[in-house]
Design an enzyme around this catalytic site. Structure first.
Site, PDB file in Angstrom:
ATOM      1  N   TYR A 116      50.093  31.328  18.066  1.00 26.20           N
ATOM      2  CA  TYR A 116      49.621  32.716  18.203  1.00 26.20           C
ATOM      3  C   TYR A 116      50.666  33.682  17.676  1.00 26.20           C
ATOM      4  CZ  TYR A 116      45.867  31.412  21.444  1.00 26.20           C
ATOM      5  OH  TYR A 116      44.739  30.876  22.009  1.00 26.20           O
ATOM      6  N   TYR A 155      47.091  23.121  20.266  1.00 29.46           N
ATOM      7  CA  TYR A 155      48.531  23.269  20.541  1.00 29.46           C
ATOM      8  C   TYR A 155      48.868  22.721  21.923  1.00 29.46           C
ATOM      9  CZ  TYR A 155      46.663  27.510  22.782  1.00 29.46           C
ATOM     10  OH  TYR A 155      45.912  28.381  23.516  1.00 29.46           O
ATOM     11  N   ARG A 165      45.781  22.051  24.290  1.00 28.69           N
ATOM     12  CA  ARG A 165      44.514  22.791  24.231  1.00 28.69           C
ATOM     13  C   ARG A 165      43.733  22.341  23.000  1.00 28.69           C
ATOM     14  NH1 ARG A 165      42.821  27.155  26.271  1.00 28.69           N
ATOM     15  NH2 ARG A 165      41.073  25.776  26.484  1.00 28.69           N
ATOM     16  N   HIS A 168      40.317  26.304  19.802  1.00 26.78           N
ATOM     17  CA  HIS A 168      39.381  27.203  20.493  1.00 26.78           C
ATOM     18  C   HIS A 168      39.550  28.633  20.016  1.00 26.78           C
ATOM     19  CE1 HIS A 168      43.085  27.467  22.863  1.00 26.78           C
ATOM     20  NE2 HIS A 168      42.699  28.697  23.194  1.00 26.78           N
ATOM     21  N   HIS A 170      38.966  32.538  21.601  1.00 29.62           N
ATOM     22  CA  HIS A 170      38.664  33.343  22.799  1.00 29.62           C
ATOM     23  C   HIS A 170      37.678  34.439  22.421  1.00 29.62           C
ATOM     24  CE1 HIS A 170      42.049  31.784  25.270  1.00 29.62           C
ATOM     25  NE2 HIS A 170      42.617  31.603  24.096  1.00 29.62           N
TER      26      HIS A 170
HETATM   27  O1  LIG Z   1      45.931  30.643  31.469  1.00 25.93           O
HETATM   28  C1  LIG Z   1      46.745  29.964  30.868  1.00 25.93           C
HETATM   29  O2  LIG Z   1      47.790  29.592  31.366  1.00 25.93           O
HETATM   30  C2  LIG Z   1      46.410  29.547  29.486  1.00 25.93           C
HETATM   31  C3  LIG Z   1      47.239  28.717  28.768  1.00 25.93           C
HETATM   32  C4  LIG Z   1      46.902  28.319  27.479  1.00 25.93           C
HETATM   33  C5  LIG Z   1      45.730  28.770  26.923  1.00 25.93           C
HETATM   34  O3  LIG Z   1      45.335  28.413  25.692  1.00 25.93           O
HETATM   35  C6  LIG Z   1      44.904  29.615  27.645  1.00 25.93           C
HETATM   36  O4  LIG Z   1      43.756  30.011  27.054  1.00 25.93           O
HETATM   37  C7  LIG Z   1      45.233  29.999  28.917  1.00 25.93           C
END
Ligand SMILES: O=C(O)c1ccc(O)c(O)c1
Length: 250
Positions: A116, A155, A165, A168, A170
């Site tokens: 990111y 990642y 993860r 994805h 968001h």
């Molecule tokens: O809420 C979290 O900690 C968290 C961590 C990694 C992610 O990719 C996410 O979408 C949320």
């Protein structure tokens, strides 16, 4: 909100509470950060007031020409983001399957390497100088939307010893009032990491997980340019798309 003796929903104009039997619980210990973020006390539901029903609402004028093109909206002139080029499209539907127009859809994601553009993201994968990772659009007459991006990489994250993860994107859906808000995540058909993800693991219903997985849509692919994935979002109602990340408090 259902009238006694019928399964019709009265048209009050009010926003409905989420069905907490269908959505995953806020407290999901396998998803470590949910432990501290989730409410410790029983929730209290308030009736809708004028602020929930009447606004404030985002301004449509805020959406710029390249906002629905993550390949170009952060890129230097003449350049573009690195990665597998994709179109993500679908419709925002109400619980009766009718398209919902005029919704502000915002999306954010990691780059093709799984990183990111955020000061707290220290993953080894490099930043792409031509990729910002955020965009937005407004749904059309039939609730339809589309945007162009690159497929985000998976990642690792510090949850369990080797948790990753899945790829994805968001999504935030912002409707006609503050109470009409959905935040969710879209996954990609065929990704083996989906079924190993502790965040996804907090959802007990397989059909609900499947509703978060976008299907490869070769009909909408652009030859020699971009693959396409189709993701419909359902607001409220029994088939509603799940809230993820869910440790919000109302
Ligand atoms: O809420 C979290 O900690 C968290 C961590 C990694 C992610 O990719 C996410 O979408 C949320």
């Amino acid at each position: 909100m259902t009238e006694p003796g019928s399964n019709r929903t009265p048209e009050t104009g009010a926003f409905f509470q989420r069905d907490r039997q269908w959505h995953p619980p806020a407290f999901t210990p396998g998803y470590k950060s949910s432990v501290l973020r989730s409410p410790q006390k029983a929730l209290v539901a308030f009736d809708n007031t004028l602020s929930e029903l009447a606004g404030p609402v985002f301004g449509h004028a805020l959406v710029g020409e390249l906002d629905n093109d993550l390949i170009h909206n952060f890129a230097r002139p003449g350049e573009s983001a690195i990665g597998e080029r994709i179109i993500v499209h679908g419709r925002v539907l109400d619980e009766r399957g009718k398209g919902v127009s005029g919704m502000l859809l915002e999306f954010w994601q990691a780059n093709a390497g799984g990183r990111y553009r955020h000061k707290k993201d220290g993953y080894l994968a490099p930043l792409d100088p031509n990729f910002g990772g955020c965009g937005r659009t407004i749904t059309g007459e039939d609730g339809g939307y589309a945007f162009r991006t690159v497929r985000p990489g998976p990642y690792p994250w510090p949850n369990g010893p080797n948790d990753w993860r899945p790829a994805h994107i968001h999504f935030s859906v912002f409707g006609h009032g503050f109470a009409q808000r959905l935040i969710t995540q879209m996954y990609f058909e065929g990704d083996p990491l989906i079924w190993r993800c502790p965040i996804v693991g907090g959802i007990s219903n397989k059909a609900a997980i499947e509703a978060l997985i976008a299907a490869l849509d070769m009909q909408s692919a652009i030859p020699m340019d971009a693959l396409a994935y189709k993701f419909d979002i359902v607001l409220r109602g029994r088939r509603s798309t799940l809230f993820e990340n869910r440790p919000e408090r109302n």
